[in-house]
Design a protein around this motif. Structure first.
Motif, mmCIF file in Angstrom:
data_model
loop_
_atom_site.group_PDB
_atom_site.id
_atom_site.type_symbol
_atom_site.label_atom_id
_atom_site.label_comp_id
_atom_site.label_asym_id
_atom_site.label_seq_id
_atom_site.Cartn_x
_atom_site.Cartn_y
_atom_site.Cartn_z
ATOM 1 N N VAL A 118 -74.957 -73.164 -53.549
ATOM 2 C CA VAL A 118 -73.937 -73.708 -52.644
ATOM 3 C C VAL A 118 -72.742 -74.231 -53.446
ATOM 4 O O VAL A 118 -71.583 -74.027 -53.061
ATOM 5 C CB VAL A 118 -74.549 -74.815 -51.750
ATOM 6 C CG1 VAL A 118 -73.465 -75.586 -51.013
ATOM 7 C CG2 VAL A 118 -75.531 -74.208 -50.769
ATOM 8 N N ALA A 119 -73.000 -74.890 -54.576
ATOM 9 C CA ALA A 119 -71.902 -75.387 -55.414
ATOM 10 C C ALA A 119 -71.080 -74.226 -55.974
ATOM 11 O O ALA A 119 -69.840 -74.301 -56.017
ATOM 12 C CB ALA A 119 -72.465 -76.248 -56.544
ATOM 13 N N ALA A 120 -71.743 -73.159 -56.396
ATOM 14 C CA ALA A 120 -71.014 -72.000 -56.926
ATOM 15 C C ALA A 120 -70.173 -71.346 -55.855
ATOM 16 O O ALA A 120 -69.005 -70.956 -56.093
ATOM 17 C CB ALA A 120 -72.003 -70.997 -57.525
ATOM 18 N N VAL A 121 -70.701 -71.202 -54.650
ATOM 19 C CA VAL A 121 -69.931 -70.596 -53.559
ATOM 20 C C VAL A 121 -68.758 -71.493 -53.187
ATOM 21 O O VAL A 121 -67.632 -71.000 -52.964
ATOM 22 C CB VAL A 121 -70.863 -70.351 -52.329
ATOM 23 C CG1 VAL A 121 -70.058 -69.990 -51.088
ATOM 24 C CG2 VAL A 121 -71.883 -69.253 -52.643
ATOM 25 N N ALA A 122 -68.956 -72.800 -53.155
ATOM 26 C CA ALA A 122 -67.859 -73.712 -52.837
ATOM 27 C C ALA A 122 -66.788 -73.667 -53.920
ATOM 28 O O ALA A 122 -65.582 -73.665 -53.635
ATOM 29 C CB ALA A 122 -68.399 -75.132 -52.682
ATOM 30 N N TRP A 123 -67.209 -73.594 -55.186
ATOM 31 C CA TRP A 123 -66.241 -73.532 -56.292
ATOM 32 C C TRP A 123 -65.425 -72.244 -56.213
ATOM 33 O O TRP A 123 -64.206 -72.250 -56.421
ATOM 34 C CB TRP A 123 -67.011 -73.625 -57.615
ATOM 35 C CG TRP A 123 -66.112 -73.570 -58.820
ATOM 36 C CD1 TRP A 123 -65.222 -74.504 -59.227
ATOM 37 C CD2 TRP A 123 -66.021 -72.494 -59.740
ATOM 38 N NE1 TRP A 123 -64.596 -74.098 -60.369
ATOM 39 C CE2 TRP A 123 -65.045 -72.848 -60.710
ATOM 40 C CE3 TRP A 123 -66.645 -71.258 -59.862
ATOM 41 C CZ2 TRP A 123 -64.727 -72.012 -61.763
ATOM 42 C CZ3 TRP A 123 -66.310 -70.430 -60.924
ATOM 43 C CH2 TRP A 123 -65.354 -70.817 -61.858
ATOM 44 N N LEU A 124 -66.081 -71.107 -55.906
ATOM 45 C CA LEU A 124 -65.359 -69.840 -55.787
ATOM 46 C C LEU A 124 -64.419 -69.856 -54.581
ATOM 47 O O LEU A 124 -63.339 -69.278 -54.643
ATOM 48 C CB LEU A 124 -66.352 -68.667 -55.684
ATOM 49 C CG LEU A 124 -67.120 -68.339 -56.961
ATOM 50 C CD1 LEU A 124 -68.172 -67.271 -56.668
ATOM 51 C CD2 LEU A 124 -66.165 -67.837 -58.032
ATOM 52 N N ALA A 125 -64.852 -70.478 -53.486
ATOM 53 C CA ALA A 125 -64.023 -70.507 -52.294
ATOM 54 C C ALA A 125 -62.789 -71.398 -52.473
ATOM 55 O O ALA A 125 -61.715 -71.114 -51.920
ATOM 56 C CB ALA A 125 -64.835 -70.991 -51.102
ATOM 57 N N LEU A 126 -62.904 -72.460 -53.248
ATOM 58 C CA LEU A 126 -61.802 -73.390 -53.421
ATOM 59 C C LEU A 126 -60.886 -73.028 -54.581
ATOM 60 O O LEU A 126 -59.782 -73.591 -54.691
ATOM 61 C CB LEU A 126 -62.332 -74.810 -53.613
ATOM 62 C CG LEU A 126 -63.087 -75.378 -52.399
ATOM 63 C CD1 LEU A 126 -63.693 -76.718 -52.742
ATOM 64 C CD2 LEU A 126 -62.160 -75.487 -51.195
ATOM 65 N N SER A 127 -61.264 -72.108 -55.423
ATOM 66 C CA SER A 127 -60.431 -71.773 -56.567
ATOM 67 C C SER A 127 -59.502 -70.620 -56.301
ATOM 68 O O SER A 127 -59.586 -69.882 -55.400
ATOM 69 C CB SER A 127 -61.272 -71.477 -57.793
ATOM 70 O OG SER A 127 -62.110 -70.367 -57.580
#
Length: 73
Positions: free
Chosen positions: A64-73
């Motif tokens: 979930v953290a990786a998906v959130a990081w990719l979505a926000l970058s």
């Protein structure tokens, strides 16, 4: 209903065509604890499912953290 005179009879004399009663009694007698059969070993507590659950939760948080990081970058 006629009984087969050559069929094996149970201890009570009742005929069990499938033999399920005899198999059940053998299963129960096999698992019975033996009196005075030596020292009893304590039951080991298994932490396998707990470790798997913790690893699964950590993996889910990382994903979930990786998906959130990719979505926000």
């Amino acid at each position: 209903m006629a009984q087969n005179p050559q069929a094996p009879q149970g201890p009570e004399g009742g005929y069990d065509p499938a033999g399920s009663t005899q198999m059940f009694r053998a299963f129960v007698d096999e698992g019975a604890p033996q009196a005075g059969g030596g020292p009893q070993q304590p039951q080991a507590t298994s932490s396998g499912p707990r470790v798997g659950l913790i690893a699964g939760v950590i993996a889910a948080v990382v994903i979930v953290a990786a998906v959130a990081w990719l979505a926000l970058s």
